[in-house]
Enzyme design. Sequence first.
Site, mmCIF file in Angstrom:
data_model
loop_
_atom_site.group_PDB
_atom_site.id
_atom_site.type_symbol
_atom_site.label_atom_id
_atom_site.label_comp_id
_atom_site.label_asym_id
_atom_site.label_seq_id
_atom_site.Cartn_x
_atom_site.Cartn_y
_atom_site.Cartn_z
ATOM 1 N N CYS A 88 0.845 -1.194 0.000
ATOM 2 C CA CYS A 88 0.000 0.000 0.000
ATOM 3 C C CYS A 88 0.876 1.239 0.000
ATOM 4 O O CYS A 88 1.584 1.509 0.972
ATOM 5 C CB CYS A 88 -0.918 0.009 1.216
ATOM 6 S SG CYS A 88 -1.964 1.483 1.210
ATOM 7 N N GLY A 89 0.831 1.985 -1.093
ATOM 8 C CA GLY A 89 1.657 3.169 -1.215
ATOM 9 C C GLY A 89 1.188 4.335 -0.369
ATOM 10 O O GLY A 89 2.001 5.033 0.253
ATOM 11 N N HIS A 90 -0.127 4.581 -0.333
ATOM 12 C CA HIS A 90 -0.603 5.733 0.437
ATOM 13 C C HIS A 90 -0.307 5.527 1.922
ATOM 14 O O HIS A 90 0.036 6.471 2.639
ATOM 15 C CB HIS A 90 -2.100 5.978 0.182
ATOM 16 C CG HIS A 90 -3.032 5.258 1.109
ATOM 17 N ND1 HIS A 90 -3.482 3.977 0.877
ATOM 18 C CD2 HIS A 90 -3.589 5.644 2.288
ATOM 19 C CE1 HIS A 90 -4.279 3.606 1.869
ATOM 20 N NE2 HIS A 90 -4.367 4.597 2.736
ATOM 21 N N SER A 253 0.709 1.724 -4.989
ATOM 22 C CA SER A 253 1.057 0.504 -5.720
ATOM 23 C C SER A 253 0.483 0.540 -7.130
ATOM 24 O O SER A 253 1.048 -0.051 -8.062
ATOM 25 C CB SER A 253 0.561 -0.735 -4.968
ATOM 26 O OG SER A 253 -0.831 -0.660 -4.716
#
Length: 340
Positions: A88-90, A253
Amino acid sequence: MTELTCLDYHTCGEPVRIVTAGYPVLDAPTILGKRRQAREQHDHLRRAMMLEPRGHAGMYGVVPVAASHPEAAFGVLFTHNEGYSTMCGHATIALGRYAIEHGLVAAVAPVTRFAIEAPCGLVRLACEVRDGTVRTVTFESVPAFCHARDLVVDVPEIGPVTTDIAYGGAFYCILPASRLRLDLFETPVSEIVEAAGRLTDAVRTTMTIAHPTEPDLGFLYGTIVTDEAGPDETSFNLCVFAERQIDRSPTGSGVTARMALDHAKGFVAAGRERLFRSITGGTFSGRVIGPADFPAEGAVTVAVGGTSHFSGTSRFVIEPDDPLRHGFALPARFGDIADR
């Protein structure tokens, strides 16, 4: 009675609920083992934190755990309304700020660098520190690659749909809204979500997606519906993941997967930055750094950047006699609860 303490952040409006106390210690030796352990033994706590009455259908969370990778400052499990993400990028962007401002990592100005261990692998962060505050966080995720191009899928109530599939820590279908017979800017969001969900369901039921090295990562996470912007333009997209959950951010992502896909198609050269915007107007940057040593054709390393904001603290109580103590999602019809 169970108590859980959390810190809440958001990245472009997408929530990040980080558990700071009350969650059981996970003792599995690997990060994927801890993910399985959380799912099999403590999933009631995920539901309690993510679903109503403490959360909502769009809630997202993080459970910090001990890392098994020697380079990682700590490990993380990502949670949402249906289960456990692999990347998870955020949330990673929010974790950069959380880790520095809460002493998990020592602050070094002007840039603090460290790594975390996600279920998909090691993720490296570079956090801009100015006047004691974490500003932009940029992360380099695991190797990203194009998995399938121009795949034709028969989607119920829509018909044949052509999509690409790419991996950026999770697998996504990626396609412009026009291929779903929709307009990203004019079609009601609920219709886009339903169409994206039908595509995801169709792919999940008709094909097997295998990750090159980890069986636990071999599944389609969701669908990213894009505009028609060219590679030199800022692009809007809507990510519909898990069980039709909407990402309020541009999806870290997903940006990683989109950059890998654009690079594979020859649209974006290494080193060139592109901007991506979400349904809230929030912006992430994406940049292909270069080739990655990984057993997938055309695999690359991608850097994604954005900012996160702190929104509050929570102390949740789970009373043993509360019939809804482990959370609930509203049923589609009253008949679903008639026999409870």
